[in-house]
Design an enzyme around this catalytic site. Structure first.
Site, PDB file in Angstrom:
ATOM      1  CE  LYS A  38      -2.573   0.203   3.845  1.00  3.53           C
ATOM      2  NZ  LYS A  38      -3.282  -0.224   5.088  1.00  3.53           N
TER       3      LYS A  38
ATOM      4  CB  SER B 111      -6.681   1.538   4.923  1.00  7.00           C
ATOM      5  OG  SER B 111      -5.737   0.771   5.637  1.00  7.00           O
TER       6      SER B 111
ATOM      7  CB  SER C 268      -6.432  -1.714   7.370  1.00  8.33           C
ATOM      8  OG  SER C 268      -7.014  -0.445   7.425  1.00  8.33           O
TER       9      SER C 268
HETATM   10  C1  LIG Z   1     -22.828  11.117  11.132  1.00  5.39           C
HETATM   11  C2  LIG Z   1     -21.413  10.934  11.485  1.00  5.39           C
HETATM   12  C3  LIG Z   1     -21.177   9.767  12.362  1.00  5.39           C
HETATM   13  C4  LIG Z   1     -19.720   9.588  12.550  1.00  5.39           C
HETATM   14  C5  LIG Z   1     -19.424   8.273  13.117  1.00  5.39           C
HETATM   15  C6  LIG Z   1     -18.046   7.892  12.855  1.00  5.39           C
HETATM   16  C7  LIG Z   1     -17.805   6.486  13.154  1.00  5.39           C
HETATM   17  C8  LIG Z   1     -16.600   5.897  12.618  1.00  5.39           C
HETATM   18  C9  LIG Z   1     -15.406   6.758  12.596  1.00  5.39           C
HETATM   19  C10 LIG Z   1     -14.233   6.346  12.230  1.00  5.39           C
HETATM   20  C11 LIG Z   1     -14.026   4.988  11.823  1.00  5.39           C
HETATM   21  C12 LIG Z   1     -12.756   4.742  11.165  1.00  5.39           C
HETATM   22  C13 LIG Z   1     -12.835   3.441  10.432  1.00  5.39           C
HETATM   23  C14 LIG Z   1     -11.497   2.977  10.192  1.00  5.39           C
HETATM   24  C15 LIG Z   1     -11.411   1.649   9.587  1.00  5.39           C
HETATM   25  C16 LIG Z   1      -9.977   1.529   9.329  1.00  5.39           C
HETATM   26  C17 LIG Z   1      -9.493   0.259   9.148  1.00  5.39           C
HETATM   27  C18 LIG Z   1      -8.005   0.231   9.380  1.00  5.39           C
HETATM   28  N1  LIG Z   1      -7.266   1.321   9.072  1.00  5.39           N
HETATM   29  O1  LIG Z   1      -7.528  -0.742   9.931  1.00  5.39           O
END
Ligand SMILES: CCCCCCCC/C=C\CCCCCCCC(N)=O
Length: 540
Positions: free
Chosen positions: A147, A222, A246
């Protein structure tokens, strides 16, 4: 006497009230889940109406080389049945065929890779490379991709951040050094969400990556560029990173295997802003593969001298592994499970009911429903990174309120997914004592059940890959993945075939720390029983 009776009456009344309250709660929950189920369907119908006609298929495969495992390609180069140049050329040609549809590879080094391959071929032909070198270099002459958020010297290293436009890495991340030392040749780097923090692969510098099974669908994130390219046959060796799913989210959505190893075995130095010295981190270097046969050789290369902490050469008798399963996590932030996913999960459980010496045991562990809260807490404890500073390329610090308002009014350099992360920061944080105790309790409960000969079958997602951007409407569906980052357990994401619409379905296989060989053995069994990766293109 009468006062004793009245206490008894009070107790009975309280009991009746409790019964009534729990009945009302159950009914409300059912109504909520029923409504949510149909709202999800409606979201898909609306997104489908606007997107279905835009679907572009990827080209069929005309060169069988691209379907081979990395291990088999390495063996063929070693036995002089194929040259490294033929192998590299096959993948370069394939990337040129599929990348216009997928937008997975964002920076390439085709000519340099072919030059590396020719040098290896010359050295093999003139005897400079001996059998012993092949043992030390198990992937000699085999191409790989990784990546864009990991440093590969000379390649794009922007992390999808506008301020880093045009930035190139001046060094190799530690794991890149290891894979290069194993003889593999870098073909290029692949797309990511901004700073890796989303479950869809999209950023302002390189745009959006499409799913090879259906270009209107999400590839996950990701490591979405990796999974998309791997599934389309554009790379045989693929490495990503995983802090909240990810590696496993994209592996699930693109129908390939993804392994998140036991934590702290592979250096993270050179990934995003990390120096590999983090005391507390959930991030791990993870691997993706079309065939399970590649997982252990690749894991050995990446864990290097720490491979001895794992039992990667131990013979595993799969029918003797104690299979546990949890199919209902009761996390109401996740969309209700669709029937096709339940059926997929049940097929795996049924298989082990048939072959295992002790019948699979269903677990009911309450703490799994706190995955999102626990992950949020542990994200706030990550050492070596600071999301609000890193997103500005460490030139300042983002302001979640101001930047969110700017984004939705005049626009910003950030993706909406970054804004979601800002909003998430503004939401109340879990209590520290509670989070630490709950994590410990959950870890102990699961360790007691898994021991050194158990695995847990666990869902991956409530439904297969959705349309692009639909994740904004159900942002917590990645919760099935994050609990294993919180606990730092090894997990293999296993593809279990395609649904009626031709989209991959799958499950997660989890083991206790240092028992990676067990999840991989169970993944191999499921691959044998259900076919594993299914190419998203015709083969001829
Ligand atoms: C209306 C807005 C509601 C906001 C709620 C937000 C909830 C989630 C926020 C952030 C989540 C990040 C997700 C990351 C997934 C990444 C996977 C990884 N990098 O391993």
């Amino acid at each position: 006497m009468s006062s004793v009776e009245s206490i008894k009456d009070i107790k009975e009344r309280k009991h009746r009230n409790r019964g009534f309250c729990s009945f009302v709660k159950t009914m409300l929950l059912k109504v909520f889940l029923f409504t949510r189920y149909y709202i999800d369907i409606l979201i898909d119908v609306i997104f489908g109406y606007f997107n279905d006609s835009k679907r572009v298929p990827i080209k069929k495969c005309t060169n069988p080389i691209i379907l081979e495992s990395a291990t088999s390609l390495a063996q063929k180069i070693r036995k002089r049945e194929l040259t490294s140049e033929e192998v590299v050329q096959a993948f370069v040609d394939r990337i040129k065929e599929v990348n216009p549809v997928l937008n997975a590879l964002v920076d390439s080094r085709y000519e340099a890779a072919l030059e590396d391959a020719r040098k290896i071929d010359r050295d093999i032909a003139n005897g400079t490379i001996l059998d012993v070198d092949f043992q030390e270099k198990p992937f000699l002459g085999v191409p790989f991709t990784t990546k864009e958020s990991s440093a590969v010297k000379g390649m794009s290293f922007t992390l999808g951040i506008v301020k880093r436009r045009g930035r190139r890495a001046t060094f190799d991340a530690d794991y890149i050094t290891l894979i290069k030392n194993a003889g593999a040749i870098c073909l290029g780097v692949t797309n990511i969400p901004q700073l890796n923090l989303w479950q869809e692969t999209h950023n302002p510098l390189f745009g959006i990556t499409n799913n090879p099974y259906n270009s209107t669908r999400n590839v996950g994130g990701s490591s979405g560029g990796e999974a998309s390219l791997l599934a389309a046959g554009g790379t045989p060796l693929s490495i990503g990173t995983d802090i909240g799913g990810s590696v496993r989210i994209p592996a699930f959505m693109c129908g390939v295997f993804g392994h998140k190893p036991t934590s702290h075995l592979i250096s993270t130095a050179g990934t995003t802003f990390r120096d590999g010295k983090e005391e507390q981190t959930m991030v791990v270097i993870g691997l993706l593969a079309r065939k399970t046969v590649d997982l252990i050789p690749l894991l050995k290369v990446l864990t290097a001298e720490k491979a001895t902490k794992l039992k990667l050469d131990e013979k595993v008798i799969v029918r003797n592994i104690k299979i546990r399963y949890i199919d209902n996590v009761n996390d109401i932030t996740i969309s209700p499970f669709r029937r096709e996913m339940k059926e997929t999960f049940n097929r795996a459980v049924k298989h082990f009911k048939e072959i295992s010496t002790t019948p699979p045991e269903e677990l009911n562990i309450e703490g799994t429903k706190f995955a999102g809260k626990l992950w949020k807490y542990w994200m706030s404890q990550e050492s070596g990174v600071n999301f609000m500073k890193d997103i500005t390329d460490r030139t300042g610090e983002a302001n979640p309120i101001v930047d969110t308002i700017k984004h939705f009014t005049v626009g910003s350099e950030y993706t909406t997914s970054t804004i979601y992360n800002f909003i998430n920061k503004l939401l109340p944080s879990p209590n520290e004592d509670w989070a630490i105790k709950e994590t410990e309790k959950l870890r102990e409960q699961l360790l007691a059940k898994l021991g050194n000969n158990g695995v847990l079958l666990y869902p991956s997602a409530p439904f297969p890959a959705s349309y692009h951007h639909a994740a904004y409407l159900r942002p917590w569906n990645f919760h099935y993945f994050v609990i294993w980052n919180v606990l730092k357990f090894p997990v293999t994401q296993v593809p279990m075939g395609l649904n009626k619409e031709g989209l991959p379905v799958g499950i997660q296989v989890v083991a206790a720390p240092y028992q990676d060989h067990l999840c991989i053995a169970v993944a191999k069994e499921l691959e044998k029983a259900f076919g594993g990766y299914v190419p998203p293109f015709e083969t001829s």
